[in-house]
Design a protein around this motif. Structure first.
Motif, PDB file in Angstrom:
ATOM      1  N   ARG A  11     -58.953 -11.161  -1.608  1.00 38.17           N
ATOM      2  CA  ARG A  11     -58.568 -10.174  -1.759  1.00 38.17           C
ATOM      3  C   ARG A  11     -59.235  -9.254  -0.368  1.00 38.17           C
ATOM      4  O   ARG A  11     -58.807  -9.025   0.207  1.00 38.17           O
ATOM      5  CB  ARG A  11     -58.085  -8.845  -2.904  1.00 38.17           C
ATOM      6  CG  ARG A  11     -57.449  -9.194  -3.707  1.00 38.17           C
ATOM      7  CD  ARG A  11     -56.153  -8.313  -3.240  1.00 38.17           C
ATOM      8  NE  ARG A  11     -56.426  -6.842  -3.185  1.00 38.17           N
ATOM      9  CZ  ARG A  11     -56.401  -6.252  -4.424  1.00 38.17           C
ATOM     10  NH1 ARG A  11     -56.087  -6.741  -5.694  1.00 38.17           N
ATOM     11  NH2 ARG A  11     -56.754  -4.851  -3.995  1.00 38.17           N
ATOM     12  N   GLU A  12     -60.756  -9.458  -1.052  1.00 38.89           N
ATOM     13  CA  GLU A  12     -61.761  -9.717   0.206  1.00 38.89           C
ATOM     14  C   GLU A  12     -61.100 -10.463   1.520  1.00 38.89           C
ATOM     15  O   GLU A  12     -61.605  -9.476   2.173  1.00 38.89           O
ATOM     16  CB  GLU A  12     -62.998  -9.776   0.001  1.00 38.89           C
ATOM     17  CG  GLU A  12     -63.548  -9.048  -1.607  1.00 38.89           C
ATOM     18  CD  GLU A  12     -64.020  -7.367  -1.136  1.00 38.89           C
ATOM     19  OE1 GLU A  12     -64.484  -7.273   0.131  1.00 38.89           O
ATOM     20  OE2 GLU A  12     -64.325  -6.886  -2.349  1.00 38.89           O
ATOM     21  N   GLU A  46     -58.525 -10.858   2.214  1.00 41.87           N
ATOM     22  CA  GLU A  46     -57.800 -11.260   2.945  1.00 41.87           C
ATOM     23  C   GLU A  46     -57.282  -9.097   3.853  1.00 41.87           C
ATOM     24  O   GLU A  46     -57.017  -9.616   4.767  1.00 41.87           O
ATOM     25  CB  GLU A  46     -56.552 -11.014   2.175  1.00 41.87           C
ATOM     26  CG  GLU A  46     -55.908 -11.925   2.133  1.00 41.87           C
ATOM     27  CD  GLU A  46     -54.919 -12.141   0.200  1.00 41.87           C
ATOM     28  OE1 GLU A  46     -54.681 -11.875  -0.449  1.00 41.87           O
ATOM     29  OE2 GLU A  46     -55.214 -13.929   0.537  1.00 41.87           O
ATOM     30  N   ARG A  47     -58.400  -8.959   3.478  1.00 44.59           N
ATOM     31  CA  ARG A  47     -59.021  -7.586   3.947  1.00 44.59           C
ATOM     32  C   ARG A  47     -59.868  -8.029   5.010  1.00 44.59           C
ATOM     33  O   ARG A  47     -59.432  -7.021   6.343  1.00 44.59           O
ATOM     34  CB  ARG A  47     -59.403  -6.559   2.302  1.00 44.59           C
ATOM     35  CG  ARG A  47     -59.466  -5.045   2.906  1.00 44.59           C
ATOM     36  CD  ARG A  47     -60.484  -3.903   2.264  1.00 44.59           C
ATOM     37  NE  ARG A  47     -60.104  -5.004   0.272  1.00 44.59           N
ATOM     38  CZ  ARG A  47     -60.485  -4.806  -0.593  1.00 44.59           C
ATOM     39  NH1 ARG A  47     -62.574  -4.316  -0.287  1.00 44.59           N
ATOM     40  NH2 ARG A  47     -59.956  -5.505  -1.682  1.00 44.59           N
ATOM     41  N   HIS A  54     -59.366 -14.072  -7.655  1.00 40.19           N
ATOM     42  CA  HIS A  54     -58.407 -13.009  -7.566  1.00 40.19           C
ATOM     43  C   HIS A  54     -59.291 -12.120  -6.252  1.00 40.19           C
ATOM     44  O   HIS A  54     -58.933 -11.686  -5.265  1.00 40.19           O
ATOM     45  CB  HIS A  54     -57.872 -12.194  -8.218  1.00 40.19           C
ATOM     46  CG  HIS A  54     -56.565 -11.679  -7.976  1.00 40.19           C
ATOM     47  ND1 HIS A  54     -55.773 -12.054  -7.326  1.00 40.19           N
ATOM     48  CD2 HIS A  54     -56.701 -10.578  -8.131  1.00 40.19           C
ATOM     49  CE1 HIS A  54     -54.437 -11.228  -6.474  1.00 40.19           C
ATOM     50  NE2 HIS A  54     -55.063  -9.602  -6.999  1.00 40.19           N
ATOM     51  N   GLU A  55     -60.510 -11.965  -6.743  1.00 43.91           N
ATOM     52  CA  GLU A  55     -61.033 -10.460  -6.310  1.00 43.91           C
ATOM     53  C   GLU A  55     -61.658 -10.692  -4.874  1.00 43.91           C
ATOM     54  O   GLU A  55     -61.434 -10.444  -3.903  1.00 43.91           O
ATOM     55  CB  GLU A  55     -62.569 -10.054  -6.891  1.00 43.91           C
ATOM     56  CG  GLU A  55     -62.085  -8.895  -7.439  1.00 43.91           C
ATOM     57  CD  GLU A  55     -63.056  -8.780  -8.526  1.00 43.91           C
ATOM     58  OE1 GLU A  55     -64.141  -7.762  -8.323  1.00 43.91           O
ATOM     59  OE2 GLU A  55     -63.297  -8.461 -10.126  1.00 43.91           O
TER      60      GLU A  55
END
Lengths: 103, 201
Positions: free
Chosen positions: A45-46, A48-49, A41-42
């Motif tokens: 997220r990175e 997608e950022r 997940h983390e």
């Protein structure tokens, strides 16, 4: 330590714990895992950022997905009927020979 | 010998064949010859080679069915025989492939070395679907065999990563890495073709 763990550590703790943006090269390396949902997940997220601010990577993902979609559309030609007949005859002959102890 | 066994489950057919029932062999042949032909053709790229591979594969199935232990599915075992036979056929005659490196994305300091455009948008206005399929097929054919096999098994035959790993006798991470590189190289080839088509418009 595998590549993903190394990248994760690098992404998260570059200079005393402040998050650092993932590079385009790292993103491309993680793309397959991201798209099949196996990225944690983390890291996702990175990723997608990074995508939010990088048009090239966004276009890269789009065209990577298109490539796979186009590959899946390909149809290979069917086996020709005369191949099927020749194959059946070949096998019949061979099997008969082997059963009768010939070569 | 006129028994119609085409409706029997695969496992049953394999059992019957192991017990010496040749009609079961015919039923398995009918069930799989189309798939095996497609796979052989996509690896060897030539009809005459694919036909020879097909003959060898099914003859080997007949000869070796006793050694099939049922740990993997029959289809997986069959694919493995086909891939090995087709790769053997290629050995020695396939010209050295150009490295796929030239079509992998290039980076400078971690960033894309140049701007990446979305060449897939509005593609239907640039190229007919039929022509597009032709370009994709040609691009697949230029991949080195070890990449082509993974791509065909995964994306065309629809096998899972685990099944492809079993067919090739390798690990799931190896399959995933090879598939990713194959897709990256294909993406690069398609980018080249599509950008050229667009520039001509």
């Amino acid at each position: 330590m595998n590549l993903r763990e190394r990248l994760k550590q690098w992404v998260r703790f570059p200079f005393g714990g402040k998050p650092r943006m993932m590079t385009c090269e790292e993103l491309v390396g993680l793309l397959a895992d991201y798209l099949d949902g196996s990225l944690d997940h983390e890291t996702a997220r990175e990723l997608e950022r990074h995508l939010d601010g990088c048009a090239s990577c966004l276009n890269f993902i789009k065209t990577y997905k298109t490539t796979t979609a186009w590959v899946k559309e390909i149809t290979y030609e069917e086996i020709p009927d005369e191949f099927k007949d020749r194959l059946a005859n070949f096998l019949k002959t061979k099997i008969r020979q082997e059963k009768s102890g010939g070569t | 010998m006129s028994t119609d066994w085409s409706g029997l489950p695969e496992q049953k057919l394999v059992e019957l064949l192991r017990g010496g029932e040749e009609t079961a062999f015919e039923a398995l042949l009918k069930r799989y010859q189309g798939k095996i032909y497609r796979l052989a053709l996509s690896v060897t790229k030539r009809h005459e080679d694919a036909e020879e591979v097909l003959q060898d594969v099914f003859l080997n199935v007949y000869r070796k069915i006793a050694s099939f232990d049922g740990r993997s599915a029959f289809g997986t075992w069959l694919y493995r025989i086909c891939v090995n036979t087709a790769l053997m056929k290629l050995r020695g005659r396939d010209p050295a492939h150009e490295s796929i490196d030239a079509y992998l994305p290039q980076f400078a300091g971690g960033q894309h070395a140049r701007m990446i455009a979305d060449w897939s948008e509005g593609a239907d206005e640039v190229i007919l679907r039929k022509e597009r399929a032709q370009i994709v097929r040609q691009a697949i054919e230029t991949l080195p065999p070890e990449y082509r096999v993974v791509l065909v098994l995964r994306d065309l035959e629809g096998l899972s990563n685990g099944e492809v790993a079993e067919v090739l006798g390798t690990s799931v991470p190896t399959v995933k890495a090879r598939l990713h590189r194959a897709r990256l190289a294909l993406r690069g080839r398609l980018e080249e073709s599509m950008m050229e088509l667009r520039s001509r418009q």
